[in-house]
Design an enzyme around this catalytic site. Structure first.
Site, PDB file in Angstrom:
ATOM      1  N   GLU A   1      26.181  15.824  22.337  1.00 12.66           N
ATOM      2  CA  GLU A   1      26.642  14.601  22.804  1.00 12.66           C
ATOM      3  C   GLU A   1      27.976  14.053  21.903  1.00 12.66           C
ATOM      4  O   GLU A   1      28.724  13.188  22.456  1.00 12.66           O
ATOM      5  CB  GLU A   1      25.314  13.564  22.824  1.00 12.66           C
TER       6      GLU A   1
ATOM      7  N   HIS B   1      11.326  37.944  19.915  1.00 17.29           N
ATOM      8  CA  HIS B   1      10.858  38.911  21.253  1.00 17.29           C
ATOM      9  C   HIS B   1      11.341  38.325  22.719  1.00 17.29           C
ATOM     10  O   HIS B   1      10.891  38.671  23.563  1.00 17.29           O
ATOM     11  CB  HIS B   1       9.110  38.640  21.312  1.00 17.29           C
TER      12      HIS B   1
ATOM     13  N   LYS C   1      25.126   8.006  34.274  1.00 20.41           N
ATOM     14  CA  LYS C   1      24.346   7.032  34.433  1.00 20.41           C
ATOM     15  C   LYS C   1      24.921   5.972  35.763  1.00 20.41           C
ATOM     16  O   LYS C   1      24.242   5.703  36.384  1.00 20.41           O
ATOM     17  CB  LYS C   1      24.472   6.130  33.425  1.00 20.41           C
TER      18      LYS C   1
HETATM   19  O1  PA5 Z   1      22.791   8.966  21.583  1.00 25.46           O
HETATM   20  C1  PA5 Z   1      22.828   8.301  22.568  1.00 25.46           C
HETATM   21  O2  PA5 Z   1      23.365   7.097  22.205  1.00 25.46           O
HETATM   22  C2  PA5 Z   1      21.906   8.312  23.828  1.00 25.46           C
HETATM   23  O3  PA5 Z   1      21.225   9.449  23.744  1.00 25.46           O
HETATM   24  C3  PA5 Z   1      20.794   7.012  23.990  1.00 25.46           C
HETATM   25  O4  PA5 Z   1      19.995   7.137  22.889  1.00 25.46           O
HETATM   26  C4  PA5 Z   1      20.158   7.069  25.529  1.00 25.46           C
HETATM   27  O5  PA5 Z   1      20.974   7.230  26.350  1.00 25.46           O
HETATM   28  C5  PA5 Z   1      19.145   5.829  25.381  1.00 25.46           C
HETATM   29  O6  PA5 Z   1      19.740   4.722  25.416  1.00 25.46           O
HETATM   30  P1  PA5 Z   1      19.227   3.200  25.064  1.00 25.46           P
HETATM   31  O7  PA5 Z   1      19.044   3.172  23.749  1.00 25.46           O
HETATM   32  O8  PA5 Z   1      20.370   2.156  25.386  1.00 25.46           O
HETATM   33  O9  PA5 Z   1      18.217   3.269  26.174  1.00 25.46           O
END
Ligand code: PA5
Length: 478
Positions: A304, A333, A447
């Site tokens: 990410e 394996h 989203k």
């Molecule tokens: O790394 C990130 O920002 C995302 O993976 C968030 O943790 C995830 O989308 C959850 O978001 P939020 O904390 O607003 O619920």
């Protein structure tokens, strides 16, 4: 640093051995010292970028200061954890992404591998679950094994707008209300200081919910060392001061701008060079069941953060390498055959353990069957370590790049080091790639599309756009 003695801390130092990346061992397939010299300037610039922007909320670099600025929060968390342990039989994290992967990883790393199945007197805290996905079967399964009125639900969401987390919340709130429970008694929110929807929900509950703050400059995937991860860990009886001390210790080991004096920079430089060579698969292979979930956590952190279309100059770069999770020895394996003989497109990172939590001797037996008899008299620790070394050796002999992160043992201090090293490595790599490590525009698009499909107000345009996509062609459905 006041955590244990200096000698103990040094004996627990996490190190990186990258011999098997270098031409000395891999011949033509390896990296030459001259290649390290060629990227020296970029590595130093990346180091400087991170060093100069430490703690800056506006750049989402608040995570760098978490090992140092949380004394009061830690004290509060420890007090809350004590209460939770007294009052509740179950502790459930509601969250996804950074809010779920970190707590799950630390739980798996530092608690008994069969924690929830242990009798009450052998567990330090309540039974522990992390909801994460929104598979309805998973939620139904959770509701089958917990008693909601005896459960503390820690809702973790910076925005309080994440559909998955808020769906989990709505279901649980409904269950609690129907059971006649005062919601505020069984909820803890970990969220943004003032903006998030959880703040609004708390206000509607009379402001009585216990709350922890997910600091402004800390993004989800860099949040494990703030209350997101520290509260669940403390409830489990994990030494959270040790986690933070480990992170600070690793920070001190990474205080120089050179590959030979900064393990996180070394890893990012190795990844950067190999990325440029087109080796775009990055396997993380811990040789430990306790560390199995570090690979899940790291996959999110790396993918990410670095998977970005544009660089800071607006160029289309489509940066990033694909992180793959693997487990030693289990995946010897399954996947290792591919790693040794398949395309030269991977770098394997092993995580090796010096001393496992127990040894488990292998008894003598079947001595007339040589394939089995030779095992007797060894220990399982010897076996797993030998298999780890043997796999690294076989990869090296096949000209396949691999390096090893050595953990003397798995404890809060070494795990804190490992997490901080991987976070720093990601930050350096992002800086070398000249991309924004801390945003996630691709995820945001997904989203928005979900909002449109579920009819959320304000997303009508997106819905129209999605509806105008070509009709599905039945000839492509078999
Ligand atoms: O790394 C990130 O920002 C995302 O993976 C968030 O943790 C995830 O989308 C959850 O978001 P939020 O904390 O607003 O619920």
């Amino acid at each position: 640093m006041g955590y244990k003695t200096k000698e103990w801390r040094n004996s627990m130092r996490v190190t990186v051995d990258y011999n098997n990346m270098m031409s000395k061992f891999l011949g033509e397939q390896g990296i030459r010292d001259s290649q390290l010299r060629e990227v020296k300037g970029q590595a130093e610039a990346a180091y400087r970028y991170v060093a100069e922007n430490r703690g800056k909320d506006e750049l989402y670099m608040g995570w760098t200061e978490l090992p140092y600025n949380q004394d009061a929060i830690v004290a509060d968390i420890l007090a809350t954890a004590k209460e939770v342990r007294k009052k509740f039989k179950y502790f459930v994290v509601l969250g996804i992404g950074g809010s779920a992967l970190g707590p799950s990883m630390v739980f798996n790393a530092l608690c008994h591998l069969r924690y929830n199945e242990l009798p009450n007197n052998k567990r330090k805290g309540p039974k522990f679950y992390v909801e994460d996905n929104v598979d309805p079967v998973r939620m139904a399964a959770l509701l089958d094994v917990i008693e909601p009125d005896k459960t503390c639900f820690n809702v973790i969401s910076k925005s309080g707008a994440t559909s998955e987390t808020m769906t989990q919340y709505l279901i649980i709130a409904d269950v609690l209300q129907k059971a006649g429970v005062d919601l505020a008694e069984n909820l803890i929110f970990t969220t943004d200081a003032c903006r998030g929807n959880l703040i609004k929900i708390d206000n509607s509950l009379g402001g009585k919910v216990k709350k922890y703050i997910l600091p402004d400059g800390v993004g989800g995937r860099f949040s494990e060392l703030c209350p997101v991860g520290l509260l669940p860990a403390a409830v489990l009886g994990i030494d959270i001061k040790g986690l933070l001390a480990g992170a600070a210790y690793m920070d001190s080991l990474c205080s120089k701008p050179t590959v030979s004096h900064n393990p996180a920079l070394a890893c990012s430089v190795l990844q950067y060079i190999t990325m440029k060579q087109g080796k775009n698969i990055h396997v993380l292979m811990p040789y430990s069941d306790n560390l199995k979930l570090i690979a899940d956590w790291y996959c999110q952190l790396w993918a990410e953060s670095l998977g970005k279309a544009k660089d800071y100059d607006g160029n289309t770069v489509n940066a990033g390498t694909t992180p793959v999770k693997s487990l030693g020895v289990t995946d010897q394996h399954s996947q290792v055959q591919l790693y040794i003989e398949g395309p030269y497109d991977k770098v394997i990172t092993f995580i090796s353990v010096g001393q496992y939590g127990c040894e488990m001797p292998i008894p003598h037996g079947c001595e007339d069957i040589p394939d089995v008899g030779f095992l007797g008299g060894h220990t399982m620790q010897e076996l797993i370590q030998a298999e780890n070394k043997a796999t690294a050796y076989a990869l090296m002999r096949a000209g396949r790049m691999n390096y090893t992160v050595n953990m003397p043992e798995i404890n809060a201090f070494t795990l804190g080091q490992l997490m901080f090293m991987l976070e720093l490595q990601t930050a350096y790599a992002g800086a070398m790639l000249n991309i924004d490590t801390y945003n996630q525009p691709g995820v945001e698009n997904g989203k928005k599309a979900t909002f449109a499909l579920l009819g959320k107000k304000g997303y009508e345009g997106q819905k129209r756009e999605m509806d105008s996509a070509p009709e599905l062609d039945s000839k492509y459905i078999v």
